[in-house]
Motif scaffolding. Structure first.
Motif, mmCIF file in Angstrom:
data_model
loop_
_atom_site.group_PDB
_atom_site.id
_atom_site.type_symbol
_atom_site.label_atom_id
_atom_site.label_comp_id
_atom_site.label_asym_id
_atom_site.label_seq_id
_atom_site.Cartn_x
_atom_site.Cartn_y
_atom_site.Cartn_z
ATOM 1 N N TRP A 123 0.851 -1.191 0.000
ATOM 2 C CA TRP A 123 0.000 0.000 0.000
ATOM 3 C C TRP A 123 0.884 1.238 0.000
ATOM 4 O O TRP A 123 2.075 1.172 0.324
ATOM 5 N N THR A 124 0.303 2.357 -0.416
ATOM 6 C CA THR A 124 1.029 3.624 -0.437
ATOM 7 C C THR A 124 0.267 4.691 0.311
ATOM 8 O O THR A 124 -0.967 4.677 0.364
ATOM 9 N N ALA A 125 1.017 5.613 0.885
ATOM 10 C CA ALA A 125 0.437 6.782 1.543
ATOM 11 C C ALA A 125 1.037 8.025 0.906
ATOM 12 O O ALA A 125 2.260 8.161 0.841
ATOM 13 N N ASP A 126 0.172 8.911 0.448
ATOM 14 C CA ASP A 126 0.618 10.179 -0.124
ATOM 15 C C ASP A 126 0.793 11.168 1.030
ATOM 16 O O ASP A 126 -0.182 11.565 1.674
ATOM 17 N N ILE A 127 2.033 11.576 1.297
ATOM 18 C CA ILE A 127 2.323 12.461 2.425
ATOM 19 C C ILE A 127 2.541 13.904 1.963
ATOM 20 O O ILE A 127 2.897 14.769 2.770
ATOM 21 N N THR A 128 2.309 14.185 0.683
ATOM 22 C CA THR A 128 2.652 15.479 0.093
ATOM 23 C C THR A 128 2.023 16.648 0.838
ATOM 24 O O THR A 128 2.722 17.583 1.267
ATOM 25 N N ASP A 129 0.724 16.623 1.001
ATOM 26 C CA ASP A 129 0.028 17.767 1.587
ATOM 27 C C ASP A 129 0.385 17.937 3.062
ATOM 28 O O ASP A 129 0.534 19.064 3.550
ATOM 29 N N ALA A 130 0.529 16.816 3.773
ATOM 30 C CA ALA A 130 0.906 16.905 5.189
ATOM 31 C C ALA A 130 2.314 17.475 5.334
ATOM 32 O O ALA A 130 2.586 18.263 6.252
ATOM 33 N N VAL A 131 3.211 17.092 4.442
ATOM 34 C CA VAL A 131 4.575 17.620 4.476
ATOM 35 C C VAL A 131 4.579 19.115 4.173
ATOM 36 O O VAL A 131 5.240 19.916 4.854
ATOM 37 N N ASN A 132 3.836 19.509 3.141
ATOM 38 C CA ASN A 132 3.790 20.930 2.786
ATOM 39 C C ASN A 132 3.238 21.774 3.940
ATOM 40 O O ASN A 132 3.719 22.880 4.199
ATOM 41 N N ALA A 133 2.244 21.238 4.626
ATOM 42 C CA ALA A 133 1.681 21.962 5.766
ATOM 43 C C ALA A 133 2.694 22.060 6.904
ATOM 44 O O ALA A 133 2.834 23.114 7.550
#
Length: 820
Positions: free
Chosen positions: A132-142
């Protein structure tokens, strides 16, 4: 194939498909681990002054992959840990794509997982074996906008992961299963960078007619496109095994949600994939959007297979006897956290043994395993972990559906896969107050229909659930001739009877346990007390070492000598069963299990042909002698230092070889030549009755292949004619020392100091001082509590450049000591 739309919420993408990307790195270093739980995520990320003694809890530095139960899975004194554990690290993110996505790709984590960026939970997953994958992009940007990013973490991003393998009746697999339900980040975790639009999954359905004249390729795909970009360019290339492009397709189109058929093409006279010639083609897909490009690569193979109704297995139009084994993800010292190097070594050992088929028991396994099956030429039955316990409620069933979907989608392109397994021993109750066969049948049929909808090209199968045998395409009953029931000479008759009850029969799981290093002069003795004609299946309680009817699993000596006889007989019979699709020995390697605390190595299933650390047992060479073509020869008894009997008594020496002829020498004198005949039992006729001399004996064999090439093998064995009395004392001694590692051995002697060669007592090693026992390995030479093998046992000690005193104890005997 039924397709499922991706769900996007709060800028987070959590999907169960894996990603091949141009920018991908394994996150193996600089991790900390905490056994147990936290009061909350803040305890993982709060500012801590270095050296502050009041900072709790204390974290341990580890590398990934890592398993909670690396050692306690085989600790003889405790139940293995089942509960939560935490991991944390700091990410230095450098996404090369403008406004690209940063993903965490989990190749497997046990069993429930939660992912946090700083103090925000960004993903969770239930299931220890699917990817499985988790997209961490938005949490990282925040997080990058916070003061903590620059001041506390100095430009790095805190990642915390909670894994939990607590017992849960509404989760698959059941804790009643005959294997540990491990916890931790025990498969690789990858950091993946993608552009705004990327390939999520390519489904490349390769097929070919039985003659191999026309191959067809149907390619569909799925996109990662969380921002909903509307136009993309796609290009697909098909390349032959040498990398030459055979055909290509490209198009500019509206971006699509879910799955879309992209290209159908054909390949004339493709080179066929087979165990002897596992040739692979390449499908390369490129997506371009907003000026950025992402490339995705898949390996495929063209092959045609068929389970003939009431007949054998066919591959590419010819009969192929499936010569198989099984694999659990388990290894000495690391449990489930096997590295890629370990996995490669294990799979190569299987191939070198002659395996052309493997059942992956009892769960979806690492992508590394499937890639190796493709490249080595090993056909695969892979299954979901619906194993024992009964059937839970809707949460339980939804996990079953999800794990089946993920397994099929994630391993859809592998040429090696021919069977999707839907369950194992589903006739085994215990987790719920209700055990309803009709409800189990209903859910099994649902899974069977789902499997065929997702992938019409493969077969479905289950093992040992007789009331569901009519639902699936291929059925394997329980046949344990010579171990849990009956004697091994009943194998062919029992198999034929079961073969006639179903349309498509495949026998997986047969064999028996052997305690590595234990040998016997009369290994088949227990067969004389076993009732015949009552079936060869395993029944409730048969795995117990206590009570019930006479059976070899309880009343036998657990010697390697017996198991090679059992295996030899089965392989001899399989050579002469033209209707047989195949069989798979259970398993290739010894593995840990919570339900066998009383075995010679506690908490170990010892049915493997190699030990948990890859040490080969004698049985490995029996398989080689039947299944391989490269000339080999092996004298039985490399781990049998002392034989026993009367002076002048004739003893059988067995040689396992695939060569046409062999000549045996005892103490330099020829004992004559023998011709190999697979139907001459034992050892295919390569057996000699000889008279050992008291003391040292040198045995050598020279085998000659049909082309005249020769191979040889030799061993040295002592021959003890002195008779021993009852055990009287233990003697502990150091055998060797190298690189600050000492090997110590205990012997059990009678009152006259004669070695008690049939002694099977439990002994327990101990150590005090600077050193450390190398124990909890789950092997006969790596366990502090272990049964003796022929009156002795060994273990290693890390001396740590200091002094120690080793001890050994056994019930009813004085303890013994040695200074190291």
């Amino acid at each position: 194939m039924k397709r499922f739309k991706l769900v996007f919420f709060l800028g987070l993408l959590v999907c169960s498909q894996y990603v091949f990307a141009q920018n991908k790195q394994r996150l193996t270093q600089n991790w900390e681990y905490l056994k147990g739980d936290l009061g909350g995520i803040w305890e993982a990320v709060r500012p801590v002054k270095e050296g502050n003694p009041e900072s709790v809890p204390l974290w341990e530095k580890v590398n990934l992959p890592h398993c909670f139960n690396a050692l306690d899975g085989v600790d003889p004194d405790v139940n293995y840990y089942q509960g939560p554990g935490w991991y944390r690290t700091l990410l230095d993110l450098k996404n090369p794509y403008t406004e690209g996505r940063s993903l965490l790709h989990f190749e497997g984590a046990g069993q429930k997982t939660q992912v946090y960026i700083y103090d925000k939970k960004v993903a969770e997953h239930v299931g220890g074996y699917d990817e499985w994958t988790a997209d961490i992009t938005d949490a990282v940007n925040a997080f990058k906008k916070t003061e903590a990013f620059q001041k506390q973490f100095k430009g790095r991003v805190p990642l915390s992961i909670r894994c939990d393998n607590s017992r849960d009746l509404e989760m698959i697999p059941s804790s009643l299963s005959d294997f540990n339900v491990y916890g931790g980040l025990y498969r690789y975790l990858n950091l993946v960078y993608t552009p705004k639009v990327a390939i999520d999954k390519i489904f490349a359905a390769a097929s070919v007619d039985a003659k191999g004249s026309l191959g067809k390729l149907n390619i569909s795909g799925r996109l990662l496109n969380p921002e909903g970009i509307d136009t993309v360019s796609l290009k697909i290339e098909v390349k032959d095994p040498e990398g030459k492009t055979l055909g290509s397709w490209e198009n500019q189109m509206k971006a699509f949600n879910g799955d879309k058929t992209l290209w159908e093409t054909s390949v004339k006279n493709p080179r066929l994939w087979s165990p002897e010639n596992p040739v692979l083609y390449t499908v390369q897909t490129t997506v371009t959007a907003r000026g950025t490009t992402h490339v995705h690569t898949e390996k495929i193979g063209f092959r045609n297979f068929e389970f003939v109704k009431k007949g054998p297995f066919m591959l590419n139009g010819k009969r192929l006897l499936l010569r198989g084994t099984h694999r659990h993800e388990d290894h000495a010292g690391v449990a489930a956290a096997m590295t890629e190097g370990m996995i490669r070594q294990e799979m190569q050992m299987m191939k070198d043994m002659g395996v052309n088929f493997i059942r992956l028991g009892h769960y979806q396994q690492s992508r590394i395993v499937l890639d190796l099956c493709d490249s080595l030429g090993i056909l695969v039955w892979e299954e979901i972990p619906w194993c024992r316990g009964g059937l839970g409620g809707e949460v339980y069933k939804e996990q079953g559906r999800r794990m089946l979907t993920n397994m099929i989608e994630q391993h859809y392109n592998h040429a090696s896969v021919i069977i999707w397994g839907l369950g194992n021993e589903n006739d085994w109750p215990g987790d719920f107050n209700e055990f309803d066969e009709q409800k189990i049948r209903t859910f099994m049929k649902e899974l069977n229909d789902l499997s065929h909808k997702l992938d019409p090209s493969r077969k479905t199968a289950i093992r040992r659930c007789d009331f569901c045998k009519d639902i699936v395409d291929v059925y394997s009953p329980s046949i344990w001739a010579g171990w849990y029931r009956g004697i091994y000479t009943e194998y062919k008759e029992a198999s034929k009877k079961e073969f006639e009850r179903v349309d498509h029969f495949l026998h997986v799981e047969w064999g028996g346990d052997s305690h590595a290093g234990r040998h016997s002069e009369s290994p088949d003795k227990a067969l004389s007390v076993v009732q015949t004609g009552v079936g060869t299946d395993e029944r409730d309680g048969d795995a117990s070492l206590f009570g019930g009817s006479a059976r070899v699993s309880k009343d036998g000596d657990w010697s390697e000598s017996y198991i090679v006889n059992l295996i030899d007989w089965h392989l001899k019979e399989q050579e002469n069963m033209p209707w047989l699709t195949g069989a798979a020995y259970w398993p290739f390697k010894d593995f840990s299990t919570p339900v066998r605390p009383d075995n010679p190595v506690p908490y170990m299933n010892q049915k493997g042909v190699v030990e948990r650390d890859f040490t080969k047992k004698e049985a490995y060479y029996v398989f080689q002698s039947y299944w391989t073509k490269t000339p080999m020869v092996h004298i039985y008894g490399h781990s049998w230092p002392v034989r026993w009997g009367d002076a002048g008594e004739q003893k059988m020496v067995k040689v396992y070889s695939n060569c046409a002829e062999a000549e045996l020498f005892l103490n330099g004198k020829s004992m004559g030549k023998k011709k190999r005949n697979s139907q001459s039992y034992p050892a295919a006729g390569l057996k000699w009755m000889v008279k050992y001399q008291p003391g040292k004996n040198e045995i050598k064999v020279v085998a000659t292949a049909k082309d005249g090439k020769t191979v040889s093998d030799e061993i040295v064995q002592e021959y003890q004619t002195a008779k021993w009395d009852k055990p009287a004392r233990l003697v502990l001694e150091k055998l060797s020392e190298k690189d600050n590692i000492a090997v110590i051995q205990v012997k059990l002697l009678d009152k006259n100091n004669i070695l008690c060669l049939d002694a099977r007592s439990y002994i327990t090693f101990g150590l005090t001082g600077d050193g450390k026992l190398i124990d909890d390995q789950g092997t006969s030479s790596g366990s502090r509590k272990v049964q003796l093998y022929n009156g002795r046992a060994v273990i290693s000690v890390d001396l740590n450049k200091g002094k120690s005193v080793a001890s050994v104890k056994a019930d009813g005997l004085p303890s013994a000591f040695v200074e190291l």
